[in-house]
Write an enzyme that holds these catalytic residues in place. Structure first.
Site, PDB file in Angstrom:
ATOM      1  N   HIS A 181       4.413   5.159   2.346  1.00 61.11           N
ATOM      2  CA  HIS A 181       3.359   4.236   2.761  1.00 61.11           C
ATOM      3  C   HIS A 181       2.071   5.005   3.019  1.00 61.11           C
ATOM      4  CE1 HIS A 181       1.272   0.962   4.777  1.00 61.11           C
ATOM      5  NE2 HIS A 181       2.247   0.162   4.379  1.00 61.11           N
ATOM      6  N   HIS A 182       0.948   4.354   2.664  1.00 66.47           N
ATOM      7  CA  HIS A 182      -0.353   5.004   2.844  1.00 66.47           C
ATOM      8  C   HIS A 182      -0.653   5.253   4.322  1.00 66.47           C
ATOM      9  CE1 HIS A 182      -4.033   6.570   1.440  1.00 66.47           C
ATOM     10  NE2 HIS A 182      -4.238   5.753   0.447  1.00 66.47           N
ATOM     11  N   ALA A 183      -0.015   4.521   5.220  1.00 69.15           N
ATOM     12  CA  ALA A 183      -0.195   4.794   6.649  1.00 69.15           C
ATOM     13  C   ALA A 183       0.365   6.158   7.028  1.00 69.15           C
ATOM     14  CB  ALA A 183       0.484   3.702   7.480  1.00 69.15           C
ATOM     15  N   ASN A 208      -4.126  10.390   7.425  1.00 68.07           N
ATOM     16  CA  ASN A 208      -5.103  10.175   6.367  1.00 68.07           C
ATOM     17  C   ASN A 208      -6.395  10.889   6.744  1.00 68.07           C
ATOM     18  OD1 ASN A 208      -4.330   7.914   4.142  1.00 68.07           O
ATOM     19  ND2 ASN A 208      -3.224   7.560   6.065  1.00 68.07           N
ATOM     20  N   LEU A 266       0.836  -1.199   0.000  1.00 67.26           N
ATOM     21  CA  LEU A 266       0.000   0.000   0.000  1.00 67.26           C
ATOM     22  C   LEU A 266       0.873   1.253   0.000  1.00 67.26           C
ATOM     23  CD1 LEU A 266      -2.881  -1.201   2.322  1.00 67.26           C
ATOM     24  CD2 LEU A 266      -2.704  -1.239  -0.171  1.00 67.26           C
TER      25      LEU A 266
END
Length: 455
Positions: A138-140, A304, A21
């Site tokens: 990273h999407h985190a 996010n 991701l």
């Protein structure tokens, strides 16, 4: 301490070797504007100085075995730019396809969770002095807006701008502090549950009322199954194209719609051409999941800051103008419905979940009947970018193609970014599901031309 939100952490928990991701972008740079000329060593040293002003890029995951909550961000006291900045040379006579192949391999590799969750790959072309860079985070750690903003903060409006002043990092909480704070957060979750249930009930009632009036967005699991709605592999295919923003605005002004409506129509037309060519065009409209930024509209923690809406693309309509007008109407309804539900509902529900719950859901979902029906067909994201020239360590940005992640049952992501008079379209897909991803990219200028000449 800065703890990951439930939404942030969900991207850690649901990542697998076939589903890395990462949020990426392909940046094209003109090194002729670089003071003193480009060298890799000069770029590395300059980047190291600018990162001192960005503590987000020096933070890594920290956790404790006794922590019942999500991990936290903490300073990497052993930060080394060499671990994050990589260098590749393009083969002789290589073109955009060869560049995209390299970018796909980079996008498909997971990041090392022992370090800050980002990398930059510099891809040098010895033939013309041009430079490309692939950024990966990273999407985190970032959503699309935050990723674009972080890169913009590494840039300046002038080639010779000095680096900003250093900024202190996030600190290093002890394992005991991480566990104690996590225990407190977990203990208060039942109190938050009542509020989330109330908000959810209100959203359900609102949706039912809107449904009776025909004013709802597309429903989840209502999308027709397509070639890219299947299990994905670890391989990634990348393609990109650049359009003139003035042409997009000409279509917008001519038909009295918004730029985003034209973007959605271009995506719909490009997909329709690709699927029709294979004899696979569904009779029902494709449905796109469109991330909606709630930066500035949400008081929730986390990097996010995003909600989402389901948009009908009306790919069953042949006429491009009729399709554009239909998409404009459908998107307006989806926006109103999404606003009525509230911007933080997704964040609130994910905040209540923990890693075991995410893991259990990931194992159980493929065994349910719902797994045979796509929640949506693809992801389409439109990220606004600066409309003035930008310079990355002296080199002028000529293009920036964003690449969002793909997921099982959704093997296609189209992300669009406006930049200094251009519209940059980045496509990331699973090549097993879409082996001809460049055909999709090349359909975009064809669709734009069709709308420009439409009566």
């Amino acid at each position: 301490m800065e703890r990951l939100s439930g939404l942030d952490a969900s991207f850690l928990y649901t990542e697998t070797h076939t589903q890395p991701l990462n949020v990426c972008s392909v940046v094209e740079l003109d090194t002729s504007t670089t003071p003193g000329g480009y060298t890799f060593d000069r770029l590395r040293d300059g980047l190291e100085q600018w990162i001192k002003a960005l503590p987000e890029l020096r933070a890594k995951l920290a956790d404790s075995r006794f922590n019942l909550d999500h991990p936290v961000w903490a300073d990497d006291t052993d930060f080394d730019i060499e671990r994050h900045l990589k260098r590749i040379r393009l083969p002789a006579q290589a073109g955009r396809h060869e560049l995209a192949e390299i970018c796909g391999r980079i996008a498909g590799e997971p990041l090392d969770r022992r370090r800050p969750l980002w990398e930059m790959w510099v891809i040098e072309d010895d033939t013309d002095g041009q430079l490309a860079a692939v950024t990966k985070a990273h999407h985190a750690a970032v959503d699309g807006i935050l990723a674009a903003n972080l890169f913009a903060r590494l840039c300046s409006s002038e080639p010779e701008a000095p680096p900003p002043d250093p900024v202190d990092g996030l600190g290093r909480p002890s394992r005991l502090e991480i566990a104690a704070d996590g225990l407190l957060n977990v203990a208060t979750r039942p109190l938050r549950l009542a509020g989330v249930l109330s908000t959810t009930a209100t959203s359900v009632v609102t949706t039912l009322r809107r449904a009776r009036a025909g004013q709802t967005m597309a429903a989840p699991f209502a999308a027709p199954k397509c070639r890219f709605n299947a299990a994905i592999t670890s391989e990634r295919a990348v393609a990109f194209t650049q359009l003139k923003l003035a042409d997009v605005k000409a279509v917008k002004n001519r038909f009295g719609v918004k730029v985003n409506d034209v973007v959605m129509a271009l995506c719909a037309g490009a997909l329709r051409r690709l699927l029709a060519e294979h004899g696979e065009l569904p009779k029902r409209s494709l449905v796109a999941m469109v991330p909606v930024s709630v930066h500035g509209r949400s008081n929730r923690s986390g990097r996010n800051q995003v909600s989402g809406m389901f948009c009908r693309l009306l790919t069953q309509i042949e006429d491009p103008v009729e399709r554009l007008r239909g998409i404009t109407h459908a998107t307006a309804i989806a926006k109103d419905h999404s606003a009525a539900i509230g911007p933080t509902l997704l964040q609130d529900w994910t905040h209540l979940a923990n890693q075991p719950l995410f893991n259990a859901a990931s194992r159980l979902y493929p065994k349910t009947g719902l797994a045979n029906f796509p929640v949506y067909n693809l992801i389409i994201s439109n990220v606004p970018g600066p409309q003035a020239p930008l310079y990355f360590l002296g080199a002028q940005l000529k293009a920036m193609y964003p690449l969002g992640p793909i997921f099982h049952s959704c093997g296609l992501n189209i992300t669009v970014m406006s930049l200094d008079g251009t519209l940059n379209v980045g496509i990331l897909a699973c090549p097993r599901l879409i082996p001809d991803v460049w055909k999709l990219a090349d359909n975009f200028p064809v669709e734009l031309a069709a709308l420009l000449r439409a009566p």
